[in-house]
Design a protein around this motif. Structure first.
Motif, short mmCIF file in Angstrom:
data_model
loop_
_atom_site.label_atom_id
_atom_site.label_comp_id
_atom_site.label_asym_id
_atom_site.label_seq_id
_atom_site.Cartn_x
_atom_site.Cartn_y
_atom_site.Cartn_z
N TYR A 51 17.40 -1.34 9.11
CA TYR A 51 16.96 -2.66 9.56
C TYR A 51 17.37 -3.67 8.49
O TYR A 51 17.63 -3.32 7.34
N CYS A 54 16.51 -3.65 4.51
CA CYS A 54 15.99 -2.33 4.15
C CYS A 54 16.15 -2.11 2.64
O CYS A 54 17.27 -2.14 2.13
N SER A 143 -2.78 3.09 12.03
CA SER A 143 -2.23 1.97 11.27
C SER A 143 -0.78 1.77 11.67
O SER A 143 -0.02 2.74 11.72
N ARG A 144 -0.41 0.55 11.97
CA ARG A 144 0.96 0.25 12.39
C ARG A 144 1.96 0.49 11.28
O ARG A 144 3.15 0.68 11.53
N PHE A 145 1.50 0.48 10.02
CA PHE A 145 2.41 0.68 8.90
C PHE A 145 1.93 1.82 8.02
O PHE A 145 0.75 2.06 7.89
N SER A 146 2.89 2.51 7.42
CA SER A 146 2.61 3.65 6.57
C SER A 146 3.26 3.40 5.21
O SER A 146 3.37 2.26 4.79
N THR A 148 6.27 3.41 4.40
CA THR A 148 7.40 2.51 4.59
C THR A 148 7.19 1.79 5.91
O THR A 148 6.47 2.27 6.79
N SER A 149 7.81 0.64 6.05
CA SER A 149 7.59 -0.16 7.26
C SER A 149 8.19 0.46 8.50
O SER A 149 7.86 0.07 9.62
N CYS A 150 9.03 1.48 8.35
CA CYS A 150 9.63 2.12 9.53
C CYS A 150 8.75 3.26 10.07
O CYS A 150 9.12 3.91 11.04
N LYS A 151 7.59 3.48 9.46
CA LYS A 151 6.68 4.53 9.93
C LYS A 151 5.29 3.96 10.20
O LYS A 151 4.90 2.97 9.60
N ALA A 152 4.57 4.61 11.12
CA ALA A 152 3.19 4.26 11.44
C ALA A 152 2.31 5.48 11.21
O ALA A 152 2.80 6.62 11.23
N LYS A 167 8.96 4.98 13.73
CA LYS A 167 9.00 4.02 14.83
C LYS A 167 10.41 3.90 15.39
O LYS A 167 11.39 3.92 14.65
#
Length: 169
Positions: A51, A54, A143-146, A148-152, A167
């Protein structure tokens, strides 16, 4: 340089692990687009970020350059290729298997773009993500974020285990 050297450079590049998901290689993740050798002997590798912005791209470039130099290629150029944009559909079947084995739920199919910008789902995922531990679909996003921002972050209602979901983009 010949076909054998190009094949060796590609094989070397395909084994470089992703810095954020080290169970995957750059090839598994689908960000390694091409590897070639120019007439002056420079190995040129094309990478596409997952993205825009990144933060792992700098590490990917550095790791890929180091591995190719360790393999005996003195001149290395890493190019960033933005079009077409990366999508989670580029993660290979092997990469999806490795994610699941590591306890991360692989992404579902990405939305199909209809022209213009790539659609990005910013709202909570509506359908259940299968638990990578037990396979149950009795799961929910916590949680929408983990990390890293590419994982929930998700939790399974059957085995009660938390897990990360990569995601789809």
């Amino acid at each position: 340089m010949g076909e054998l050297a190009t094949r060796r450079a590609r094989q070397t590049a395909e084994l470089v692990p992703d810095p954020e998901l080290p169970m995957l290689t750059l090839a598994d993740l689908g960000v390694l687009r091409d590897v070639d050798i120019t007439s002056d002997g420079t190995v040129v590798a094309d990478l596409t970020p997952t993205y825009s912005g990144c933060p792992a791209m700098a590490e990917m470039r550095a790791d890929l350059t180091a591995r190719l130099r360790e393999a005996g290629f003195e001149r290395v150029e890493i190019r960033t290729v933005l079009s077409p944009p990366w999508t989670t559909d580029w993660i290979t079947p092997e990469g999806r298997r490795k994610l699941a084995e590591a306890g991360l739920a692989p992404p579902r199919s990405a939305p199909v773009p209809t022209g213009g910008p790539v659609p990005l789902q910013l709202l909570a995922t509506r359908s259940a993500v299968p638990c990578p531990q037990c396979g149950s679909t009795d799961t929910r996003e916590t949680s929408r974020f983990s990390a890293t921002s590419c994982k929930a972050l998700w939790r399974c209602g059957a085995c009660l285990e938390p897990f990360e979901y990569v995601k789809e983009i």
